[in-house]
Design an enzyme around this catalytic site. Structure first.
Site, PDB file in Angstrom:
ATOM      1  N   PRO A 253       5.875   7.023   1.223  1.00 33.13           N
ATOM      2  CA  PRO A 253       5.640   5.569   1.246  1.00 33.13           C
ATOM      3  C   PRO A 253       4.163   5.217   1.127  1.00 33.13           C
ATOM      4  O   PRO A 253       3.778   4.336   0.353  1.00 33.13           O
ATOM      5  CB  PRO A 253       6.210   5.142   2.605  1.00 33.13           C
ATOM      6  CG  PRO A 253       7.194   6.209   2.966  1.00 33.13           C
ATOM      7  CD  PRO A 253       6.613   7.479   2.425  1.00 33.13           C
ATOM      8  N   TYR A 254       3.322   5.907   1.891  1.00 32.29           N
ATOM      9  CA  TYR A 254       1.886   5.630   1.879  1.00 32.29           C
ATOM     10  C   TYR A 254       1.253   6.049   0.556  1.00 32.29           C
ATOM     11  O   TYR A 254       0.487   5.284  -0.051  1.00 32.29           O
ATOM     12  CB  TYR A 254       1.235   6.385   3.042  1.00 32.29           C
ATOM     13  CG  TYR A 254      -0.258   6.212   3.151  1.00 32.29           C
ATOM     14  CD1 TYR A 254      -0.822   4.976   3.444  1.00 32.29           C
ATOM     15  CD2 TYR A 254      -1.117   7.303   2.985  1.00 32.29           C
ATOM     16  CE1 TYR A 254      -2.197   4.827   3.563  1.00 32.29           C
ATOM     17  CE2 TYR A 254      -2.485   7.163   3.109  1.00 32.29           C
ATOM     18  CZ  TYR A 254      -3.021   5.923   3.400  1.00 32.29           C
ATOM     19  OH  TYR A 254      -4.381   5.784   3.509  1.00 32.29           O
ATOM     20  N   ALA A 255       1.580   7.246   0.090  1.00 33.80           N
ATOM     21  CA  ALA A 255       0.991   7.743  -1.159  1.00 33.80           C
ATOM     22  C   ALA A 255       1.358   6.852  -2.335  1.00 33.80           C
ATOM     23  O   ALA A 255       0.553   6.652  -3.246  1.00 33.80           O
ATOM     24  CB  ALA A 255       1.444   9.181  -1.415  1.00 33.80           C
TER      25      ALA A 255
ATOM     26  N   THR B  13       1.736   3.632  -2.330  1.00 33.57           N
ATOM     27  CA  THR B  13       0.862   2.458  -2.340  1.00 33.57           C
ATOM     28  C   THR B  13      -0.532   2.820  -2.835  1.00 33.57           C
ATOM     29  O   THR B  13      -1.177   2.040  -3.538  1.00 33.57           O
ATOM     30  CB  THR B  13       0.741   1.804  -0.950  1.00 33.57           C
ATOM     31  OG1 THR B  13       0.057   2.663  -0.035  1.00 33.57           O
ATOM     32  CG2 THR B  13       2.105   1.449  -0.394  1.00 33.57           C
ATOM     33  N   LYS B  14      -0.987   4.013  -2.491  1.00 38.08           N
ATOM     34  CA  LYS B  14      -2.326   4.418  -2.911  1.00 38.08           C
ATOM     35  C   LYS B  14      -2.349   4.827  -4.389  1.00 38.08           C
ATOM     36  O   LYS B  14      -3.391   4.700  -5.055  1.00 38.08           O
ATOM     37  CB  LYS B  14      -2.843   5.541  -2.015  1.00 38.08           C
ATOM     38  CG  LYS B  14      -3.106   5.083  -0.585  1.00 38.08           C
ATOM     39  CD  LYS B  14      -4.089   3.910  -0.537  1.00 38.08           C
ATOM     40  CE  LYS B  14      -4.485   3.522   0.868  1.00 38.08           C
ATOM     41  NZ  LYS B  14      -5.505   2.454   0.899  1.00 38.08           N
TER      42      LYS B  14
END
Length: 242
Positions: free
Chosen positions: A150-152, A154-155
């Site tokens: 999920p975080y990756a 967005t990045k």
């Protein structure tokens, strides 16, 4: 010439805080943006002004167009313009893909992806020639660590936005780059991790330590200042993790 001016989103804590103080020492007038922690933002301002620099704190939600526009207005009103924008604000939500909480995912997308578009739009319109726009990604994109999808994701979006913005600003003499930290000793990274996990992550890099916020602040200061021929790049600031 008037003093160069930098806006630091997420400037009250972590990498953003160290970056704000480092640019203050470099002679920038600094606008410390914060979302809710006024006490920490004021402390950052006090650290900069106490060392002889110029700084103000301005509250703004990076995903809100009107608030970010007002943030840039405040910088221009206080210091006469904007030369550097460091977009360090972000949130992190970790989960296996099979277990994703979509409300949490949407909240993170709002800050990390929409926020990058909102800040990037104002930066593209207002940063003066000879300036720099610097966003933050993550080295976990290359590491592909479980639960970081999920975080990756967005990045990955942040990197795409940044690289395309660099091309869209052709002819403006504005550099646009992304810093992608590896494991770094910030509250955002350390939260929820046990000592064994932290120790193992510290050994992942050949330098065998966690990054410090100051490591990334040093890189941002370079990109914000003398690094005029580095443009449209993602720089993996991670101690050599591959």
């Amino acid at each position: 010439m008037s003093k160069r001016v930098a806006i630091i989103t997420g400037g009250s804590r972590g990498i953003g805080r160290d970056t704000a103080e480092r640019l203050g020492r470099e002679g920038f007038a600094v606008v410390v943006n914060y979302a809710g922690n006024e006490t920490e933002a004021r402390a950052a301002v006090d650290a900069i002004t106490g060392a002889g620099g110029d700084a103000i704190a301005v509250r703004a939600d990076v995903a809100e167009v009107d608030q970010v526009s007002a943030l840039f207005d405040a910088a221009e009103s206080a210091f006469g313009g904007v030369d550097v924008v460091v977009h360090a604000a972000g949130t992190m939500y970790l989960s296996a893909v099979a277990d994703i909480d979509f409300d949490a995912l949407d909240r993170m997308h709002r800050t990390n992806v929409r926020g990058t578009f909102v800040v990037g739009q104002q930066a593209a319109r207002r940063v003066r020639g000879g300036g720099a726009i610097i966003t933050f990604s993550t080295s976990v994109l290359g590491l592909r660590a479980p639960t970081y999808a999920p975080y990756a994701a967005t990045k990955g979006a942040v990197e795409a936005i940044t690289m395309i913005l660099a091309k869209e600003l052709r002819g403006r003499d504005i550099t646009v780059n992304t810093v992608a930290p590896g494991p770094t000793a910030t509250a955002l990274f350390l939260d929820g991790k046990d000592e064994e996990t932290i120790a193992n992550l510290a050994k992942a890099a050949p330098l065998e330590r966690l990054g410090q916020p100051s490591d990334h602040a040093d890189l941002v200061a370079f990109l914000a200042g003398p690094a005029r021929w580095i443009n449209g790049q993602t720089i993996r600031s991670n101690g050599g993790i591959v």
